[in-house]
Design a protein around this motif. Structure first.
Motif, PDB file in Angstrom:
ATOM      1  N   LEU A  55      75.280 -15.622  37.053  1.00 50.10           N
ATOM      2  CA  LEU A  55      74.645 -16.265  38.207  1.00 50.10           C
ATOM      3  C   LEU A  55      74.628 -15.331  39.411  1.00 50.10           C
ATOM      4  CD1 LEU A  55      76.079 -19.893  38.102  1.00 50.10           C
ATOM      5  CD2 LEU A  55      73.687 -19.221  37.878  1.00 50.10           C
ATOM      6  N   VAL A  56      75.742 -14.681  39.663  1.00 45.89           N
ATOM      7  CA  VAL A  56      75.816 -13.748  40.786  1.00 45.89           C
ATOM      8  C   VAL A  56      74.768 -12.650  40.603  1.00 45.89           C
ATOM      9  CG1 VAL A  56      77.261 -12.027  41.944  1.00 45.89           C
ATOM     10  CG2 VAL A  56      78.216 -14.259  41.336  1.00 45.89           C
ATOM     11  N   GLU A  57      74.685 -12.102  39.402  1.00 49.80           N
ATOM     12  CA  GLU A  57      73.722 -11.034  39.147  1.00 49.80           C
ATOM     13  C   GLU A  57      72.284 -11.518  39.334  1.00 49.80           C
ATOM     14  OE1 GLU A  57      74.014  -7.299  36.509  1.00 49.80           O
ATOM     15  OE2 GLU A  57      73.521  -8.968  35.176  1.00 49.80           O
ATOM     16  N   ALA A  58      72.011 -12.762  38.955  1.00 51.19           N
ATOM     17  CA  ALA A  58      70.661 -13.307  39.092  1.00 51.19           C
ATOM     18  C   ALA A  58      70.307 -13.623  40.541  1.00 51.19           C
ATOM     19  CB  ALA A  58      70.519 -14.565  38.239  1.00 51.19           C
TER      20      ALA A  58
ATOM     21  N   THR B   8      72.012 -19.888  48.323  1.00 51.61           N
ATOM     22  CA  THR B   8      72.310 -18.717  47.500  1.00 51.61           C
ATOM     23  C   THR B   8      73.659 -18.116  47.866  1.00 51.61           C
ATOM     24  OG1 THR B   8      69.977 -18.218  47.161  1.00 51.61           O
ATOM     25  CG2 THR B   8      71.524 -16.396  46.878  1.00 51.61           C
ATOM     26  N   VAL B   9      73.890 -17.900  49.152  1.00 48.58           N
ATOM     27  CA  VAL B   9      75.148 -17.277  49.584  1.00 48.58           C
ATOM     28  C   VAL B   9      76.331 -18.194  49.266  1.00 48.58           C
ATOM     29  CG1 VAL B   9      76.446 -16.379  51.557  1.00 48.58           C
ATOM     30  CG2 VAL B   9      73.997 -15.898  51.354  1.00 48.58           C
ATOM     31  N   VAL B  10      76.164 -19.486  49.449  1.00 44.88           N
ATOM     32  CA  VAL B  10      77.255 -20.427  49.149  1.00 44.88           C
ATOM     33  C   VAL B  10      77.558 -20.428  47.645  1.00 44.88           C
ATOM     34  CG1 VAL B  10      77.930 -22.867  49.157  1.00 44.88           C
ATOM     35  CG2 VAL B  10      76.893 -21.840  51.193  1.00 44.88           C
ATOM     36  N   LEU B  11      76.540 -20.419  46.799  1.00 43.87           N
ATOM     37  CA  LEU B  11      76.768 -20.404  45.351  1.00 43.87           C
ATOM     38  C   LEU B  11      77.429 -19.101  44.913  1.00 43.87           C
ATOM     39  CD1 LEU B  11      76.581 -21.659  42.581  1.00 43.87           C
ATOM     40  CD2 LEU B  11      74.207 -20.882  42.447  1.00 43.87           C
TER      41      LEU B  11
END
Length: 160
Positions: A132-135, A62-65
């Motif tokens: 994506l960031v928000e999700a 998650t953090v990498v994405l």
């Protein structure tokens, strides 16, 4: 690429009531290119693993994405010729461990919409990165840079 680590371990100890007690910090400037964005993503992945957030875990991925999306946006939407973007990764231990990713660029006039106000993906030709960031992130937002022109886009992700 310029390293700004204050110590060889990248760990800071703060005193007082702060959500950043026992924080580890990694910060670097990267060229505002696709290669710089890929390198930022890769170095965050390595640093997370070194700090006990192992490869293959949901928190790590998650953090990498989130980092990849914020860095790509800095290159695509925040690029100013001859200017770099800056990345800060802070991992905080405690009762509710979390990672905070901040990506700063020098383009002040192009700002993202506020959290919760992103356009529907069908209505735009891009902009899916922040969706994506928000999700994925628990919180995200942006603010003007204090000591330089531009903005900082940040996201926080729980590590539990």
């Amino acid at each position: 690429m310029t390293s700004n680590n204050d110590s060889t371990t990248g760990t800071t100890q703060h005193t007082g009531a702060s959500p950043y007690l026992n924080s580890r910090i990694f910060t670097l400037r990267f060229t505002s290119t696709a290669r710089g964005a890929r390198l930022a993503r890769h170095l965050v992945a390595v640093r997370l693993d070194e700090w006990g957030v192992p490869y293959g875990t949901e928190a790590h991925e998650t953090v990498v994405l989130v980092t990849a999306e914020l860095a790509a946006n800095a290159v695509r939407h925040g690029h100013v010729p001859g200017r770099d973007f800056h990345l800060l990764l802070r991992v905080t231990d405690g009762d509710r461990p979390f990672a905070r990713v901040e990506v700063s660029d020098t383009r002040a006039e192009r700002v993202p919409p506020r959290s919760g106000r992103l356009p529907e993906p069908e209505l735009t030709e891009g902009g899916r990165g922040l969706l994506l960031v928000e999700a994925l992130a628990d919180r995200w937002g942006w603010c003007p840079r204090l000591r330089a022109p531009g903005k900082t886009v940040w996201a926080e992700c729980a590590l539990t």
